[in-house]
Design an enzyme around this catalytic site. Structure first.
Site, short mmCIF file in Angstrom:
data_model
loop_
_atom_site.label_atom_id
_atom_site.label_comp_id
_atom_site.label_asym_id
_atom_site.label_seq_id
_atom_site.Cartn_x
_atom_site.Cartn_y
_atom_site.Cartn_z
N SER A 192 0.81 -1.24 -0.15
CA SER A 192 0.00 0.09 -0.03
C SER A 192 0.94 1.26 -0.06
O SER A 192 2.30 1.22 0.27
CB SER A 192 -0.94 -0.06 1.16
OG SER A 192 -1.65 1.21 1.32
N GLY A 193 0.29 2.39 -0.29
CA GLY A 193 0.90 3.59 -0.29
C GLY A 193 0.38 4.39 0.57
O GLY A 193 0.78 5.64 0.97
N ASP B 271 -7.55 -4.13 0.09
CA ASP B 271 -8.30 -3.22 -1.09
C ASP B 271 -9.66 -2.94 -0.25
O ASP B 271 -10.40 -3.82 0.30
CB ASP B 271 -8.43 -4.02 -2.36
CG ASP B 271 -9.06 -2.93 -3.29
OD1 ASP B 271 -8.14 -2.06 -3.55
OD2 ASP B 271 -10.32 -2.79 -3.87
N SER B 272 -10.03 -1.82 -0.20
CA SER B 272 -11.35 -1.30 0.49
C SER B 272 -12.10 -0.44 -0.01
O SER B 272 -11.49 0.39 -0.99
CB SER B 272 -10.91 -1.07 1.95
OG SER B 272 -9.81 -0.06 1.96
N GLY C 170 -10.77 9.31 5.17
CA GLY C 170 -11.63 9.11 3.87
C GLY C 170 -13.15 9.34 4.06
O GLY C 170 -13.44 10.65 4.56
N TYR C 171 -13.95 8.49 3.83
CA TYR C 171 -15.43 8.62 4.27
C TYR C 171 -16.13 8.68 5.52
O TYR C 171 -17.07 8.71 5.91
CB TYR C 171 -16.24 7.70 3.17
CG TYR C 171 -15.87 7.83 1.82
CD1 TYR C 171 -16.45 8.73 0.74
CD2 TYR C 171 -14.67 6.98 1.28
CE1 TYR C 171 -16.32 8.66 -0.38
CE2 TYR C 171 -14.56 7.40 -0.36
CZ TYR C 171 -15.09 8.18 -0.98
OH TYR C 171 -15.07 8.27 -2.39
N ASP C 172 -15.08 8.52 6.67
CA ASP C 172 -15.48 8.28 7.89
C ASP C 172 -16.32 9.30 8.57
O ASP C 172 -17.37 8.90 9.13
CB ASP C 172 -14.20 8.23 9.01
CG ASP C 172 -13.59 6.85 8.66
OD1 ASP C 172 -14.11 5.71 8.58
OD2 ASP C 172 -12.48 6.81 9.40
#
Ligand code: IMP
Length: 203
Positions: free
Chosen positions: A7-8, A67-68, A152-154
C-alpha cells in the site's frame, strides 16, 4: 516482526499496525520501491490480489495487502472499488472532504441511505499459498459530515452498531466495528500461525 504491506496509504498502515500489533508493516516507499500497480480488477478481492502479487514479485517475501471501499446500495454499489478515485477528472484527485461532499450531493433526495464499508485482505506467503479474507461494516450515509477522527469517508458513514459516524469514534472503537478491524483480527490469527511456522523452518 517485519511484514511487507502492499500500500502507499499511511492511514491504512497506521490502522493495520494497530490492529495486527507486533508487526512492523513496511510500505514499498519505505524501501524506495516504486509501487503503483494497475488496480484493474472488478472486485475488492481481485484488487487485493493484484497488489499482493505485484509486491511479492519484487520482494519475494510474505506480503499483506488490503483493498477497501464504500458500497452504497442506492448508488448500485458505487463508489465501491473506485472509492479512492471517486470524482476524479483529468487525473486530478479530489481531497477526502471533496469526495465525501460529492457523495452527499449524489445522495440528495435519496431515502435509502444504507451502505457498507468493505475490506479485502490478502496474505501472499509465496506463489502457491495465498489467503483472502473479506469483511464488511454495515451502516448508512449521514445527512451531513460529523467528527474529525479517522480518514476518507469516515465523517459521513454512520456505523449501525455504534449509532454514530466512524469519525465520531475514538480509533479503538472504530476498530471494534470496522470492516478492516474484523478482517484484520482474523488475519492476525492466521499470520501468527503461518509466520511462526516459517520462522521455525528458517531456524
Ligand atoms: P484503496 O483500497 O487504497 O483502493 O482505497 C480505498 C478507499 O476507500 C480509501 O481511499 C477511502 O477513500 C475509502 N475507505 C476505505 N476504508 C475506509 C475507512 O475505514 N474509512 C473511510 N474511508 C475508507
Amino acid at each position: 516482526m517485519k511484514l511487507y504491506f502492499a500500500s502507499g496509504n499511511d492511514h491504512k498502515r497506521q490502522e493495520m499496525s494497530r490492529l495486527l500489533g507486533g508487526y512492523e508493516l513496511v510500505l514499498p516507499k519505505d524501501e524506495g520501491i516504486a509501487f503503483d500497480p494497475d488496480e484493474d480488477g472488478s472486485t475488492y478481492i481481485e484488487n487485493a490480489m493484484i497488489k499482493a502479487k505485484a509486491l511479492w514479485d519484487i520482494v519475494h517475501q510474505p506480503v499483506l495487502s488490503d483493498d477497501s471501499g464504500l458500497s452504497v446500495r442506492a448508488l448500485g454499489g458505487r463508489p465501491g472499488i473506485h472509492s479512492a478515485r471517486y470524482g476524479e477528472e483529468d487525473g486530478r484527485k479530489l481531497s477526502s472532504e471533496e469526495k465525501y461532499m460529492l457523495l452527499l450531493r449524489n445522495m440528495e433526495g435519496i431515502g435509502d441511505r444504507s451502505a457498507s464499508f468493505i475490506a479485502a485482505l490478502c496474505l501472499m506467503l509465496d506463489e502457491e499459498r495465498i489467503y483472502i479474507i473479506q469483511e464488511r461494516c454495515a451502516g448508512r450515509i449521514a445527512m451531513a459530515p460529523s467528527g474529525a477522527a479517522g480518514f476518507g469517508y469516515d465523517p459521513v458513514f454512520i456505523i449501525d452498531e455504534a449509532g454514530m459516524t466512524a469519525a465520531d469514534l475514538p480509533a479503538e472503537d472504530k476498530d471494534r466495528y470496522s470492516h478492516r478491524g474484523k478482517a484484520a483480527r482474523r488475519m492476525g490469527a492466521l499470520l501468527e500461525r503461518e509466520l511462526e511456522g516459517i520462522r521455525r523452518n528458517q531456524q
